[in-house]
Motif scaffolding. Structure first.
Motif, PDB file in Angstrom:
ATOM      1  N   VAL A   1       0.815  -1.221   0.000  1.00 60.40           N
ATOM      2  CA  VAL A   1       0.000   0.000   0.000  1.00 60.40           C
ATOM      3  C   VAL A   1       0.849   1.272   0.000  1.00 60.40           C
ATOM      4  N   GLY A   2       2.177   1.103  -0.066  1.00 60.42           N
ATOM      5  CA  GLY A   2       3.064   2.252  -0.203  1.00 60.42           C
ATOM      6  C   GLY A   2       3.161   3.135   1.020  1.00 60.42           C
ATOM      7  N   LEU A   3       3.190   2.531   2.217  1.00 61.01           N
ATOM      8  CA  LEU A   3       3.262   3.330   3.438  1.00 61.01           C
ATOM      9  C   LEU A   3       4.370   2.869   4.383  1.00 61.01           C
ATOM     10  N   THR A   4       5.420   2.305   3.813  1.00 60.10           N
ATOM     11  CA  THR A   4       6.491   1.765   4.644  1.00 60.10           C
ATOM     12  C   THR A   4       7.020   2.787   5.645  1.00 60.10           C
TER      13      THR A   4
ATOM     14  N   GLY B   1      -6.721  11.019   5.361  1.00 62.55           N
ATOM     15  CA  GLY B   1      -7.803  10.080   5.065  1.00 62.55           C
ATOM     16  C   GLY B   1      -7.374   8.976   4.109  1.00 62.55           C
ATOM     17  N   GLY B   2      -6.690   9.363   3.061  1.00 61.20           N
ATOM     18  CA  GLY B   2      -6.240   8.380   2.075  1.00 61.20           C
ATOM     19  C   GLY B   2      -5.259   7.385   2.672  1.00 61.20           C
ATOM     20  N   GLN B   3      -4.353   7.917   3.510  1.00 64.09           N
ATOM     21  CA  GLN B   3      -3.372   7.028   4.155  1.00 64.09           C
ATOM     22  C   GLN B   3      -4.070   6.070   5.111  1.00 64.09           C
ATOM     23  N   LYS B   4      -5.073   6.597   5.834  1.00 60.01           N
ATOM     24  CA  LYS B   4      -5.812   5.728   6.761  1.00 60.01           C
ATOM     25  C   LYS B   4      -6.484   4.593   5.995  1.00 60.01           C
ATOM     26  N   GLN B   5      -7.071   4.930   4.832  1.00 59.70           N
ATOM     27  CA  GLN B   5      -7.744   3.878   4.077  1.00 59.70           C
ATOM     28  C   GLN B   5      -6.731   2.868   3.540  1.00 59.70           C
ATOM     29  N   ARG B   6      -5.526   3.330   3.214  1.00 58.02           N
ATOM     30  CA  ARG B   6      -4.479   2.393   2.784  1.00 58.02           C
ATOM     31  C   ARG B   6      -4.107   1.436   3.907  1.00 58.02           C
ATOM     32  N   VAL B   7      -4.000   1.978   5.121  1.00 56.20           N
ATOM     33  CA  VAL B   7      -3.708   1.121   6.276  1.00 56.20           C
ATOM     34  C   VAL B   7      -4.850   0.118   6.453  1.00 56.20           C
TER      35      VAL B   7
END
Lengths: 219, 335
Positions: free
Chosen positions: B134-137, B149-155
């Protein structure tokens, strides 16, 4: 200002008050925390609804909460004697303190746990979490800041109840305030004990606030 | 796209909510088959029953009637503890993300693995893999409150994928996000559908989400399924009233143009360089009024539709229809 004897008496009073408050708080949480969890879990909208059980526990909690502490203190004396062997001293006061505050703690815990967003519980359910996993991995950790704040409120309530024990010779600062200030009109001794109680309350509230802020990851 | 086995089958599904003095039918006689590997959309207006429908799929709501068959297992016949196990093969994401606020990103992703009884070490390893997907390393140690918000949904997506589910249920997953973020989340969903072969069920009230990623769509209206079909088919030729309403989202006012004859022209991939309307006006020598237009250019081809108001006199009208017929431009009269 005070003689050595009085200072020693006050310092003993502080120790007794802290002892009663801390011990009673711990024991009351051992009873009140599971009770609060039970009230939330078995609620009709809870994760394991048991409507009848919830009603019964709710009513018992309400009855215990509606009895004035001084009355409870006196009423419980035979029971206290049975458990501790005496009705005097700090240990004896712990019994009514625990029984009187556990239902209050149950309600505090209940209200903290109900603050947890239902969506988070639903997410856990969608992952196949069992009710006990939801309690210990979701409800309690997510409500931790609120539980800590409730803890400070509970400790302060127990502290003020413990001062009432002065009327029945429980020891602690309450006894000093009543014996010297109330019965013998020695205002200075009453004032100093009250001032110490104020400081303890301030300290507990401050500590609770700090612990809450440190534990809360939403900030 | 070649479909495989049915992954989720809903048979005669119904759900009624009962309380002391009310009785609400949320779902009625729902029959659907969702195949392995497809992205299936369920669209409806709010209150249509779509959220209840998705919750029936993983039995967060127990249907009152009918059956849910997931991966050949009839969920009405399994014990509660088996159901918990089955849910581990159905991930779910939500409009409000529903992350654990007191846990960091990494521990949120580990959460379903903890529930499944996987060791802390293996769970952490898996969580890092997913963070990469999800690209959040770089956000492993961040708390949800520190994420957009977008990052939360990726998590949340990473978390839902942790137990390697066969199905991902998305309940209005992009409804709380802005258009750019929505697009990136939809791209991510499409990618994981392709790379992992996971079946995705998308619940939304936005036709654009359906258009963007779904292969097939079911339109739900007043507790029932109004229409099911391939997205292109439903988009080009909506049959039910509700389908037309959704396809024309933002064009609900068309019906208020009373007394006029209207015609819908469908752009099904003609070249964007062809001036369809202008040619028609020139050829038929009659002006038309464009009431609504929603077209987009995809790889030099025009997709979408326009609603035009037809001229009053019959001859001009006939000329326009003749023009549309001869040039094989899909169209239909709107009443």
């Amino acid at each position: 200002m005070f003689s050595q004897v009085v200072l020693e008496m006050i310092s003993k009073g502080i120790r007794e008050t802290l002892y009663m408050t801390i011990l009673s708080s711990l024991l009351a949480y051992i009873l009140g925390l599971p009770l609060g969890i039970l009230l939330v879990v078995t609620d009709k909208d809870g994760i394991a609804p048991r409507v009848l059980l919830n009603r019964i526990v709710g009513i018992i909690v309400n009855i215990l909460r509606s009895i004035p502490f001084v009355i409870l203190l006196v009423t419980l004396m035979p029971f206290t004697r049975l458990v501790i062997g005496t009705t005097l001293g700090p240990n004896a006061l712990v019994v009514p303190l625990v029984i009187g505050s556990a239902p209050y703690i149950a309600r505090l815990v209940e209200s903290s746990l109900k603050e947890v967003d239902h969506g988070i519980i639903e997410a856990a359910q969608s992952m196949g979490a069992s009710p006990s996993q939801i309690v210990f991995k979701v409800l309690v950790p997510e409500a931790m800041p609120s539980l800590i704040m409730g803890g400070a409120i509970a400790v302060i309530t127990i502290l003020s109840y413990s001062a009432m024990g002065g009327f029945v010779g429980a020891g602690g600062l309450g006894t000093i305030a009543i014996n010297y200030g109330y019965y013998r009109y020695q205002g200075d001794k009453m004032l100093i004990t009250v001032a110490i109680l104020v400081l303890i309350v301030q300290g507990v509230q401050e500590l609770g606030g700090r612990l809450m802020r440190r534990s809360d990851k939403r900030l | 796209m070649a479909y495989h086995e049915p992954m989720i089958e809903l048979v005669g599904l119904g759900k009624t909510f009962e309380s002391k003095n009310s009785y609400v039918k949320a779902l009625e006689d729902i029959n659907l088959t969702i195949h392995e590997g497809e992205i299936f959309g369920i669209i409806g207006l709010s209150g249509a029953g779509k959220s209840t429908l998705v919750r029936c799929i993983n039995y967060l709501e127990r249907p009152t009637t009918g059956r849910v068959i997931f991966d050949k297992i009839d969920l009405s016949e399994v014990q509660d503890y088996e159901l918990l196990k089955i849910r581990q093969s159905m991930g779910m994401i939500f409009q409000q993300f529903n992350l654990l606020m007191q846990r960091n990103t990494l521990d949120n992703i580990c959460f379903p693995l903890e529930i499944a009884g996987i060791s802390k070490r293996d769970a952490t390893k898996r969580a890092y893999e997913l963070l990469e997907v999800v690209g959040l390393t770089d956000k492993a140690k961040a708390y949800p409150a520190q994420l957009s918000g977008g990052q939360k949904q990726r998590v949340a997506i990473a978390r839902a994928l942790a137990t390697k589910p066969k199905v991902l249920l998305c309940d209005e997953a992009t409804s709380a996000l802005d258009p750019t973020t929505t697009r990136s989340i939809l791209d991510l969903l499409r990618d994981i559908n392709k790379s992992l072969g996971i079946t995705i069920v998308v619940i939304t009230h936005e036709m654009s989400v359906i258009e963007e990623i779904c292969n097939r769509v079911a339109i739900i209206d007043a507790s029932r399924i109004a229409e099911v079909g391939d997205v292109e088919e439903v988009f080009m030729r909506p049959k039910s009233k509700i389908a037309k309403q959704l396809v024309f989202s933002g064009a609900n006012h068309i019906e208020s143009f009373v007394g006029e004859d209207k015609c819908r022209i469908i752009f099904d991939g003609r070249t964007s360089f062809e001036p369809v309307i202008a040619n028609m006006v020139l050829e038929c020598r009659t002006p038309v009024n464009i009431l609504f237009a929603d077209t987009k250019d995809i790889d030099g081809k025009a997709f979408g539709q326009m609603v035009i108001q037809l001229p009053e006199d019959e001859t001009s009208k006939k000329r326009i229809f003749a023009y549309l017929e001869t040039n094989k431009i899909p169209h239909e009269e709107v009443i």
